[in-house]
Motif scaffolding. Structure first.
Motif, mmCIF file in Angstrom:
data_model
loop_
_atom_site.group_PDB
_atom_site.id
_atom_site.type_symbol
_atom_site.label_atom_id
_atom_site.label_comp_id
_atom_site.label_asym_id
_atom_site.label_seq_id
_atom_site.Cartn_x
_atom_site.Cartn_y
_atom_site.Cartn_z
ATOM 1 N N TRP A 1 24.298 13.258 4.144
ATOM 2 C CA TRP A 1 25.495 13.074 4.555
ATOM 3 C C TRP A 1 26.250 14.309 3.788
ATOM 4 N N HIS A 2 25.969 14.635 2.604
ATOM 5 C CA HIS A 2 26.663 15.606 1.839
ATOM 6 C C HIS A 2 26.387 17.096 2.231
ATOM 7 N N LEU A 3 25.045 17.092 2.460
ATOM 8 C CA LEU A 3 24.000 18.399 2.620
ATOM 9 C C LEU A 3 24.051 18.909 3.972
ATOM 10 N N ARG A 4 24.252 18.097 4.691
ATOM 11 C CA ARG A 4 24.024 18.334 6.539
ATOM 12 C C ARG A 4 22.562 18.776 6.705
ATOM 13 N N ARG A 5 21.533 18.409 5.738
ATOM 14 C CA ARG A 5 20.190 18.922 5.777
ATOM 15 C C ARG A 5 19.204 17.777 5.885
ATOM 16 N N PRO A 6 18.086 17.780 6.434
ATOM 17 C CA PRO A 6 17.035 16.636 6.202
ATOM 18 C C PRO A 6 16.760 16.793 4.941
ATOM 19 N N VAL A 7 16.637 15.395 4.230
ATOM 20 C CA VAL A 7 16.192 15.236 2.850
ATOM 21 C C VAL A 7 14.938 14.206 2.790
ATOM 22 N N MET B 1 0.882 -1.163 0.019
ATOM 23 C CA MET B 1 0.026 -0.135 0.112
ATOM 24 C C MET B 1 0.742 1.180 -0.133
ATOM 25 N N GLU B 2 1.989 1.187 0.740
ATOM 26 C CA GLU B 2 2.849 2.296 0.766
ATOM 27 C C GLU B 2 4.078 2.420 0.035
ATOM 28 N N PRO B 3 4.091 3.271 -1.056
ATOM 29 C CA PRO B 3 5.223 3.225 -2.265
ATOM 30 C C PRO B 3 6.321 3.593 -1.238
ATOM 31 N N GLU B 4 7.592 3.511 -1.814
ATOM 32 C CA GLU B 4 9.069 3.613 -1.117
ATOM 33 C C GLU B 4 8.742 4.924 -0.734
ATOM 34 N N ALA B 5 9.275 5.456 0.407
ATOM 35 C CA ALA B 5 9.496 6.897 0.999
ATOM 36 C C ALA B 5 10.322 6.849 2.142
ATOM 37 N N GLY B 6 11.074 7.968 2.489
ATOM 38 C CA GLY B 6 11.789 8.124 3.688
ATOM 39 C C GLY B 6 12.374 9.631 3.864
ATOM 40 N N LEU B 7 12.932 9.648 5.175
ATOM 41 C CA LEU B 7 13.767 10.827 5.496
ATOM 42 C C LEU B 7 15.148 10.680 5.906
ATOM 43 N N GLY B 8 16.064 11.165 5.424
ATOM 44 C CA GLY B 8 17.438 11.232 5.695
ATOM 45 C C GLY B 8 17.812 12.461 6.527
ATOM 46 N N TYR B 9 18.567 12.397 7.403
ATOM 47 C CA TYR B 9 19.084 13.591 8.359
ATOM 48 C C TYR B 9 20.291 13.139 9.198
ATOM 49 N N ILE B 10 21.149 14.089 9.786
ATOM 50 C CA ILE B 10 22.048 13.862 10.642
ATOM 51 C C ILE B 10 21.370 13.868 11.970
ATOM 52 N N ASP B 11 21.558 13.121 13.029
ATOM 53 C CA ASP B 11 20.861 13.018 14.281
ATOM 54 C C ASP B 11 21.802 13.899 14.989
ATOM 55 N N GLU B 12 21.121 13.835 16.272
ATOM 56 C CA GLU B 12 21.976 14.893 17.594
ATOM 57 C C GLU B 12 23.299 14.181 17.718
ATOM 58 N N GLN B 13 23.616 12.969 17.425
ATOM 59 C CA GLN B 13 25.113 12.550 17.711
ATOM 60 C C GLN B 13 25.992 12.553 16.629
ATOM 61 N N GLY B 14 25.386 13.144 15.449
ATOM 62 C CA GLY B 14 26.217 13.217 14.394
ATOM 63 C C GLY B 14 26.189 12.005 13.338
#
Length: 725
Positions: free
Chosen positions: A253-259, A183-196
């Protein structure tokens, strides 16, 4: 039992039915960017040039990633043979060449359309038989014959035994692709957490497999990558391979922003792997009384462009090819072959449904040739305690094939007399016109639990007990993925049973690599079995500490399964599986001889779950498997032409709806505890998929007098078969 064996409400039910559950595509954080992938769109070509300048100049675009941005540009669940981004050659339409990251989804999509790729088309291998022809183009230099994997099994003297058989049936079967259609097509969020740590919050089937592949591709230490799963909208094997996780990690990893990324349904159908289409050439021999004496099988599996899990799916044929039957003389040769088609891999059953389709139809043909009823011939040959599989592996105890078959036969209306079993004549039920014909078929199947063949198998869990004088709260920590199958609720019930506390005091904390060790994937009918063993033992250890007044009481345990062994490359001999599940099904169909439409009127499904942790949930798994298998058998026609996918949306690739499902699915449970499973539990989710397709073919034969050897039985295929004889 106070918690196990009760049909309780699943712990995630309320959040899912009220819409408060946060799935991967629901994730949102301030300041996040959006990603769009650029797919090859062609099955085989050399990349002559790749120009990202126009895309980079678009409003809102932060980056365009290509192969040069990936430290180690290969990945794969079992064999690292697939580029993260292609920089030389594309091998199927779903290959990726770039990823655009922008402020909004619309900006990312507009820029992705401006990535200019110049291709030089190369010859397309669209059929595995074509790929095996000497001189065919080589798709991977490491495999100069295009053969990804070869299997070989030799037991006894199949040729001599075949020559002595009273009857021999030789036929070729063809099974088809199947799309997972979760039911749910592929999706996700990448980011740098509080411990890097590079963190991906998404949807998959094994947090630790995703973590390993991302760390390898980015050249990072394992502990610098974190994977978190929330609720997951279905999987069925389709999320075993990485889809969006690696590119999200790369961008964060490259942008240091959530994507964030969300695939469309067409992107999902085009880019993630499918069930293997397989050509199965079977030759079986039997004595006059129906006793099987020999089997020879040649199997060619279309692996598609990359390995995925094709090697292990093919390995499964070493025990699955002969079905749940004793055959003393066996010869098997099999190959998984690279092509320019979409990659193929895990889908509910992991090769066992294709094997069951062929083996059960062989039994039906032998029964017909010998004049023996289809129940008696199966009972005469089915595996029982103490028997050896074709791999010469002792079958694990508590084998229940015969009992399931007898229950199924009786529930379907069969009667046993002195001359054998007799299935009921259903030809006079329903519409009695000459146009619509009714028939009944029956089949059985088996499915292993775990990866088998020497793979070190296990699962970790931690149980924490809190309270002053009584256990007020128990936490079960596991990395087990909840993909809709209900494992988290089952683990909570197992823990409550072991701790002797009410179920409402147990909470499952799941699917974060930063919290707990590997549970193994939600696949191979293994998770409740293996993670359940870990949870039950950890709960017992924590309870002992609690009683010693060590509070809060914490215990962590890793369950390591009894070892299996790799198969011998010459004979195929091995100790191949820890546990098996068994199922039997009878199917009544109605065939419209004017249109070719096959409708399922009644399904009797009998299964042995060992011990049903939540009986209602077990029945739901069986019903779901029946409907999904129905789709594979009679509806889902995944069409490719020259490596291109022609059914890339759910308006052209049809799956069963509420109007298509069987009028009646009757489920019956036989609980024969597995000696290795937690409190006797067996795997449940895959075994009921296997019997349905061959049972449908047998029912169509009963109704019309015509045999079919190829899936799916679409109306057109059935009409042609009926009118062309």
């Amino acid at each position: 039992m106070t918690a196990v064996g009760k049909s309780v409400v699943r712990q995630d039910a309320l959040s899912k039915v009220t819409g408060t559950a946060v799935f991967a595509r629901d994730l949102h954080v301030p300041g996040m960017l959006h990603m769009k992938l650029v797919f090859a769109g062609r099955p085989h070509a050399r990349i002559v040039s790749l120009d990202t300048s126009r895309a980079l100049a678009c409003p809102g675009v932060h980056a365009v990633f290509t192969a040069r941005d990936v430290p180690h540009n290969l990945y794969g669940l079992m064999i690292a043979d697939q580029p993260v981004f292609c920089d030389d050659v594309v091998r199927f339409v779903g290959d990726r060449v770039a990823a655009v990251v922008a402020e909004t989804p619309e900006q990312a999509a507009a820029a992705a359309a401006l990535v200019a790729v110049q291709y030089e088309d190369l010859p397309v291998l669209a059929d595995p038989e074509q790929a095996l022809i000497p001189g065919a183009p080589i798709l991977h230099a490491e495999h100069p014959d295009n053969v990804l994997r070869t299997i070989r099994l030799r037991r006894g003297d199949a040729a001599a035994a075949m020559a002595s058989a009273d009857v021999v049936v030789e036929r070729t079967y063809y099974t088809s692709y199947q799309e997972h259609a979760f039911m749910e097509p592929e999706a996700g969020l990448g980011y740098i957490d509080e411990q890097g740590r590079v963190t991906v919050h998404g949807a998959g089937q094994n947090t630790h497999d995703d973590q390993r592949q991302i760390a390898e591709a980015l050249g990072l230490p394992l502990e610098q990558v974190r994977i978190i799963y929330g609720p997951i909208g279905g999987a069925f094997g389709g999320r075993e391979d990485i889809s969006v996780q690696l590119v999200l990690a790369l961008a964060a990893w490259h942008l240091r922003r959530p994507v964030k990324i969300e695939w469309t349904r067409t992107e999902s159908i085009t880019a993630h792997h499918k069930r293997h289409p397989i050509r199965l050439r079977y030759k079986w021999g039997a004595r006059r009384d129906g006793t099987l004496v020999a089997a020879e099988m040649d199997i060619v599996s279309d692996a598609g462009a990359y390995a995925s899990t094709s090697t292990s799916v093919l390995d499964n044929f070493l025990f699955a090819a002969t079905g749940p039957y004793r055959i003393p003389n066996v010869r098997i040769d099999g190959r998984a072959v690279y092509t320019n088609n979409i990659s193929t891999g895990a889908l509910r059953g992991f090769g066992a449904p294709q094997a069951a389709f062929a083996s059960e139809l062989q039994m039906a043909h032998l029964a017909e040739a010998l004049g023996i009823d289809p129940i008696t011939i199966r009972l005469r040959n089915c595996l029982r305690d103490g028997d050896l599989l074709a791999t010469q592996s002792p079958i694990p105890g508590a084998v229940s094939v015969a009992e399931l078959l007898e229950i199924c036969a009786r529930e379907a209306g069969a009667v046993e007399t002195s001359d054998g079993w007799h299935l009921p004549d259903v030809s006079r039920t329903g519409d009695q016109s000459h146009v619509k014909k009714r028939g009944l078929g029956i089949a059985v199947s088996m499915k292993n639990s775990g990866f088998s063949f020497g793979f070190p198998e296990g699962s970790s869990a931690r149980v924490e007990l809190y309270g002053a004088t009584t256990i007020e709260r128990a936490e079960v920590h596991t990395a087990a993925a909840e993909v809709g199958q209900g494992t988290h609720s089952a683990l909570a019930q197992l823990a409550a049973e072991r701790l002797e506390i009410p179920l409402e005091r147990v909470r499952v904390v799941a699917s974060d690599t930063a919290d707990i060790g590997d549970a193994g994937p939600a696949s191979a009918s293994r998770l409740t079995f293996f993670a359940g063993n870990a949870v039950v033992t950890a709960a017992g250890m924590a309870l002992a500490r609690w009683r010693d007044e060590d509070r809060p009481a914490v215990a962590e345990y890793r369950y390591n399964a009894p070892p299996t062994t790799p198969f011998d490359p010459e004979t195929g001999a091995s100790v191949n599986s820890v546990s098996f599940s068994y199922a039997a099904q009878a199917v009544e169909v109605e065939v419209d001889t004017q249109t070719g439409l096959v409708r399922l009127e009644r399904v009797v499904a009998v299964q042995d779950p060992g011990r049903a942790v939540n009986p209602q949930q077990v029945r739901a798994q069986i019903e779901g498997a029946v409907v999904q298998a129905q789709g594979w058998a009679v509806m889902e026609n995944f069409v490719t032409e020259g490596g291109r996918i022609l059914t890339d949306r759910l308006s052209t690739y049809l799956i069963p709806t509420a109007r298509d499902i069987p009028s009646s699915v009757e489920t019956h449970l036989l609980e024969k505890p597995d000696p290795e499973g937690p409190l006797g539990v067996r795997g449940v989710g895959e075994a009921p998929f296997g019997p349905l397709a061959p049972a449908i073919v047998c029912a169509v034969r009963d109704a019309t007098g015509v045999w079919f050897d190829r899936l799916p039985l679409t109306p057109e295929a059935v009409w042609r078969g009926l009118h062309e004889g």
